[in-house]
Design an enzyme around this catalytic site. Structure first.
Site, PDB file in Angstrom:
ATOM      1  N   GLU A 171      33.280  78.454  99.932  1.00 57.54           N
ATOM      2  CA  GLU A 171      31.854  78.491  99.572  1.00 57.54           C
ATOM      3  C   GLU A 171      31.375  79.934  99.399  1.00 57.54           C
ATOM      4  O   GLU A 171      31.735  80.811 100.165  1.00 57.54           O
ATOM      5  CB  GLU A 171      31.039  77.814 100.687  1.00 57.54           C
ATOM      6  CG  GLU A 171      29.554  77.792 100.394  1.00 57.54           C
ATOM      7  CD  GLU A 171      28.790  76.930 101.381  1.00 57.54           C
ATOM      8  OE1 GLU A 171      29.173  75.761 101.568  1.00 57.54           O
ATOM      9  OE2 GLU A 171      27.818  77.433 101.960  1.00 57.54           O
TER      10      GLU A 171
ATOM     11  N   THR B 277      26.069  78.139  96.717  1.00 57.13           N
ATOM     12  CA  THR B 277      24.858  77.682  97.405  1.00 57.13           C
ATOM     13  C   THR B 277      23.614  77.846  96.522  1.00 57.13           C
ATOM     14  O   THR B 277      23.625  78.566  95.513  1.00 57.13           O
ATOM     15  CB  THR B 277      24.635  78.458  98.720  1.00 57.13           C
ATOM     16  OG1 THR B 277      24.451  79.838  98.391  1.00 57.13           O
ATOM     17  CG2 THR B 277      25.800  78.305  99.664  1.00 57.13           C
TER      18      THR B 277
ATOM     19  N   ALA C 172      16.970  78.316  99.310  1.00 59.80           N
ATOM     20  CA  ALA C 172      15.914  77.385  99.730  1.00 59.80           C
ATOM     21  C   ALA C 172      14.700  77.499  98.809  1.00 59.80           C
ATOM     22  O   ALA C 172      14.275  78.606  98.468  1.00 59.80           O
ATOM     23  CB  ALA C 172      15.526  77.685 101.172  1.00 59.80           C
TER      24      ALA C 172
ATOM     25  N   HIS D  24      25.490  73.589  94.582  1.00 60.97           N
ATOM     26  CA  HIS D  24      24.597  73.001  95.592  1.00 60.97           C
ATOM     27  C   HIS D  24      23.216  72.889  94.944  1.00 60.97           C
ATOM     28  O   HIS D  24      22.832  73.741  94.140  1.00 60.97           O
ATOM     29  CB  HIS D  24      24.453  73.906  96.813  1.00 60.97           C
ATOM     30  CG  HIS D  24      25.714  74.132  97.592  1.00 60.97           C
ATOM     31  ND1 HIS D  24      25.715  74.449  98.927  1.00 60.97           N
ATOM     32  CD2 HIS D  24      27.026  74.095  97.225  1.00 60.97           C
ATOM     33  CE1 HIS D  24      26.959  74.595  99.357  1.00 60.97           C
ATOM     34  NE2 HIS D  24      27.771  74.396  98.332  1.00 60.97           N
TER      35      HIS D  24
ATOM     36  N   GLY E 146      17.502  70.172 101.810  1.00 59.21           N
ATOM     37  CA  GLY E 146      16.946  71.531 101.890  1.00 59.21           C
ATOM     38  C   GLY E 146      15.891  71.615 102.975  1.00 59.21           C
ATOM     39  O   GLY E 146      15.447  70.596 103.516  1.00 59.21           O
ATOM     40  N   ASP E 147      15.505  72.841 103.283  1.00 58.43           N
ATOM     41  CA  ASP E 147      14.499  73.051 104.338  1.00 58.43           C
ATOM     42  C   ASP E 147      13.138  73.317 103.711  1.00 58.43           C
ATOM     43  O   ASP E 147      13.047  74.021 102.708  1.00 58.43           O
ATOM     44  CB  ASP E 147      14.919  74.235 105.213  1.00 58.43           C
ATOM     45  CG  ASP E 147      16.174  73.896 106.000  1.00 58.43           C
ATOM     46  OD1 ASP E 147      16.205  72.792 106.581  1.00 58.43           O
ATOM     47  OD2 ASP E 147      17.125  74.692 106.005  1.00 58.43           O
TER      48      ASP E 147
HETATM   49  P1  FAD Z   1      18.969  65.160 104.574  1.00 60.50           P
HETATM   50  O1  FAD Z   1      19.990  64.122 104.305  1.00 60.50           O
HETATM   51  O2  FAD Z   1      17.920  65.400 103.576  1.00 60.50           O
HETATM   52  O3  FAD Z   1      18.296  64.813 105.995  1.00 60.50           O
HETATM   53  C1  FAD Z   1      17.332  65.676 106.601  1.00 60.50           C
HETATM   54  C2  FAD Z   1      16.777  64.987 107.844  1.00 60.50           C
HETATM   55  O4  FAD Z   1      16.114  63.790 107.452  1.00 60.50           O
HETATM   56  C3  FAD Z   1      17.851  64.563 108.873  1.00 60.50           C
HETATM   57  O5  FAD Z   1      17.334  64.767 110.144  1.00 60.50           O
HETATM   58  C4  FAD Z   1      18.073  63.104 108.569  1.00 60.50           C
HETATM   59  O6  FAD Z   1      18.546  62.370 109.675  1.00 60.50           O
HETATM   60  C5  FAD Z   1      16.647  62.681 108.170  1.00 60.50           C
HETATM   61  N1  FAD Z   1      16.660  61.513 107.286  1.00 60.50           N
HETATM   62  C6  FAD Z   1      17.533  61.244 106.296  1.00 60.50           C
HETATM   63  N2  FAD Z   1      17.234  60.062 105.709  1.00 60.50           N
HETATM   64  C7  FAD Z   1      16.132  59.588 106.349  1.00 60.50           C
HETATM   65  C8  FAD Z   1      15.340  58.410 106.213  1.00 60.50           C
HETATM   66  N3  FAD Z   1      15.633  57.450 105.312  1.00 60.50           N
HETATM   67  N4  FAD Z   1      14.277  58.246 107.046  1.00 60.50           N
HETATM   68  C9  FAD Z   1      13.974  59.192 107.970  1.00 60.50           C
HETATM   69  N5  FAD Z   1      14.689  60.325 108.148  1.00 60.50           N
HETATM   70  C10 FAD Z   1      15.758  60.521 107.356  1.00 60.50           C
HETATM   71  N6  FAD Z   1      20.601  74.586 102.384  1.00 60.50           N
HETATM   72  C11 FAD Z   1      20.155  75.288 101.313  1.00 60.50           C
HETATM   73  O7  FAD Z   1      18.957  75.613 101.242  1.00 60.50           O
HETATM   74  N7  FAD Z   1      21.000  75.633 100.277  1.00 60.50           N
HETATM   75  C12 FAD Z   1      22.321  75.288 100.285  1.00 60.50           C
HETATM   76  O8  FAD Z   1      23.051  75.599  99.355  1.00 60.50           O
HETATM   77  C13 FAD Z   1      22.822  74.556 101.411  1.00 60.50           C
HETATM   78  N8  FAD Z   1      24.123  74.168 101.466  1.00 60.50           N
HETATM   79  C14 FAD Z   1      24.556  73.420 102.520  1.00 60.50           C
HETATM   80  C15 FAD Z   1      25.902  73.004 102.550  1.00 60.50           C
HETATM   81  C16 FAD Z   1      26.387  72.254 103.617  1.00 60.50           C
HETATM   82  C17 FAD Z   1      27.833  71.802 103.606  1.00 60.50           C
HETATM   83  C18 FAD Z   1      25.527  71.911 104.693  1.00 60.50           C
HETATM   84  C19 FAD Z   1      26.039  71.116 105.869  1.00 60.50           C
HETATM   85  C20 FAD Z   1      24.192  72.319 104.692  1.00 60.50           C
HETATM   86  C21 FAD Z   1      23.699  73.063 103.604  1.00 60.50           C
HETATM   87  N9  FAD Z   1      22.360  73.483 103.541  1.00 60.50           N
HETATM   88  C22 FAD Z   1      21.906  74.206 102.458  1.00 60.50           C
HETATM   89  C23 FAD Z   1      21.415  73.153 104.620  1.00 60.50           C
HETATM   90  C24 FAD Z   1      20.621  71.852 104.334  1.00 60.50           C
HETATM   91  O9  FAD Z   1      19.821  71.983 103.190  1.00 60.50           O
HETATM   92  C25 FAD Z   1      19.769  71.590 105.550  1.00 60.50           C
HETATM   93  O10 FAD Z   1      20.591  71.013 106.556  1.00 60.50           O
HETATM   94  C26 FAD Z   1      18.510  70.769 105.338  1.00 60.50           C
HETATM   95  O11 FAD Z   1      17.680  70.947 106.515  1.00 60.50           O
HETATM   96  C27 FAD Z   1      18.700  69.254 105.208  1.00 60.50           C
HETATM   97  O12 FAD Z   1      19.395  68.877 104.152  1.00 60.50           O
HETATM   98  P2  FAD Z   1      20.497  67.712 104.317  1.00 60.50           P
HETATM   99  O13 FAD Z   1      20.892  67.365 102.935  1.00 60.50           O
HETATM  100  O14 FAD Z   1      21.487  68.201 105.287  1.00 60.50           O
HETATM  101  O15 FAD Z   1      19.722  66.503 105.060  1.00 60.50           O
END
Ligand code: FAD
Length: 288
Positions: free
Chosen positions: A17, A48, A51, A77, A108-109
């Site tokens: 990555e 990546t 955000a 990403h 994303g955050d």
């Molecule tokens: P999501 O699947 O969107 O979930 C977020 C939260 O919502 C979790 O707590 C989940 O349990 C909850 N949730 C999901 N579905 C529901 C539902 N139906 N009802 C209620 N709650 C629900 N960030 C960046 O900004 N740029 C990047 O390039 C990047 N790359 C990444 C690569 C990897 C391999 C990883 C592990 C993380 C990366 N991140 C990146 C960080 C990621 O964007 C953050 O973890 C972000 O806070 C959440 O995105 P997610 O897709 O992990 O979670």
């Protein structure tokens, strides 16, 4: 170009990555790193997305540049936060037109900027739906062995992960340092009837301070025994890197013994630690 779902079906993957560089010097460093890591013949590489879309053009340029000027298989990403549905659809269509086949769909955050654009898709699962509707992508999602920081409990975290992974092709984990955390995630998904491949995310420690900060932000923990091993290496950055490589090599070996479907290295745009781990393990992708 290859689809990551097909690569995973053929055997264990090895992937790297990168983040899009901001300056000319950082760009030159990345070009060097890519050249050095390309010799390891990674299954794919990922780029990546800043955000809130802060690297929208730079991520696109790097991914499309890899497609046209290297033999690498790139994955972009993409995050939902601070984007409209239309924005995301435009980004996806532009990638498809450029020939990109692999996408990591992320929630994303939420942005802390007061004037940030509104977010229309709340979670990664909705971006998976959108990308599927556009078509042509092999889709990955993020998994969090030690739970996502916004998750209130393990059961709901795993349920939501199983739901989005059920629609995607594979997951890549946040970095972790304990084999048990990965095995528990895999067992929890199995119990929910989800058997899609979960690639393990590996972060070689180069600096205890920066990895501890990243771990805090992402809901991971640097275990006490790992902290002690790195501290015992002393203050010289070379010694710290050597200890970090040793820790990561052992974790990767344990994961390989457990039949992990892929290892994904968070390179931080540097090649030395990843090359050393790959050499220690004689690591190459395994095509069946
Ligand atoms: P999501 O699947 O969107 O979930 C977020 C939260 O919502 C979790 O707590 C989940 O349990 C909850 N949730 C999901 N579905 C529901 C539902 N139906 N009802 C209620 N709650 C629900 N960030 C960046 O900004 N740029 C990047 O390039 C990047 N790359 C990444 C690569 C990897 C391999 C990883 C592990 C993380 C990366 N991140 C990146 C960080 C990621 O964007 C953050 O973890 C972000 O806070 C959440 O995105 P997610 O897709 O992990 O979670």
């Amino acid at each position: 170009m290859a689809r990551i779902a097909d690569l995973l079906a053929a055997g264990r993957t090895v992937s790297f990555e990168f983040f899009p560089p901001k300056t000319d010097a950082a760009q030159a460093q990345l070009v060097r790193t890519l050249r050095e890591l390309e010799t390891l013949e990674p299954s794919f590489v990922s780029v990546t997305y800043g955000a809130g879309g802060t690297t929208r053009e730079r991520t696109h340029a790097l991914v499309v540049g890899m497609l046209s000027t290297t033999a690498l298989t790139p994955m972009a990403h993409l995050t939902c936060a601070s984007h409209s549905r239309l924005d995301l659809a435009e980004i996806l269509v532009r990638y498809r037109r450029a020939g990109l086949e692999n996408l990591l769909a992320l929630g994303g955050d939420p942005s802390k900027e007061p004037d940030a654009a509104p977010t229309e898709l709340a979670i990664a699962e909705e971006l998976v739906d959108l990308a599927r509707a556009i078509g042509g992508f092999s889709l990955g999602v993020a998994a969090h062995p030690e739970l996502h920081p916004r998750s209130t409990d393990r059961a709901s975290d795993r349920r939501h992960l199983a739901a989005k992974l059920g629609k995607a092709d594979f997951a890549i984990t946040q970095f972790f340092f304990r084999l048990e955390d990965y095995l528990r995630l895999r067992d929890d998904l199995d119990a929910l009837g989800c058997s899609k491949p979960v690639i393990a995310g590996i972060m070689p420690i180069l600096s205890l301070k920066s990895v501890t900060r990243m771990a805090q932000l992402s809901g991971a923990e640097v275990p006490r025994e790992v902290v002690q091993r790195i501290e015992a290496a002393g203050d010289d950055p070379e010694d710290v890197r050597r200890a970090g490589v040793e820790v990561a090599t052992e974790l990767c070996q344990d994961l390989l013994d457990e039949g992990v479907p892929g290892l994904h290295f968070y390179t931080l745009n540097q090649s030395t630690a990843t090359r050393e781990i790959a050499a220690n393990l004689d690591l190459r992708p395994v095509a069946a």
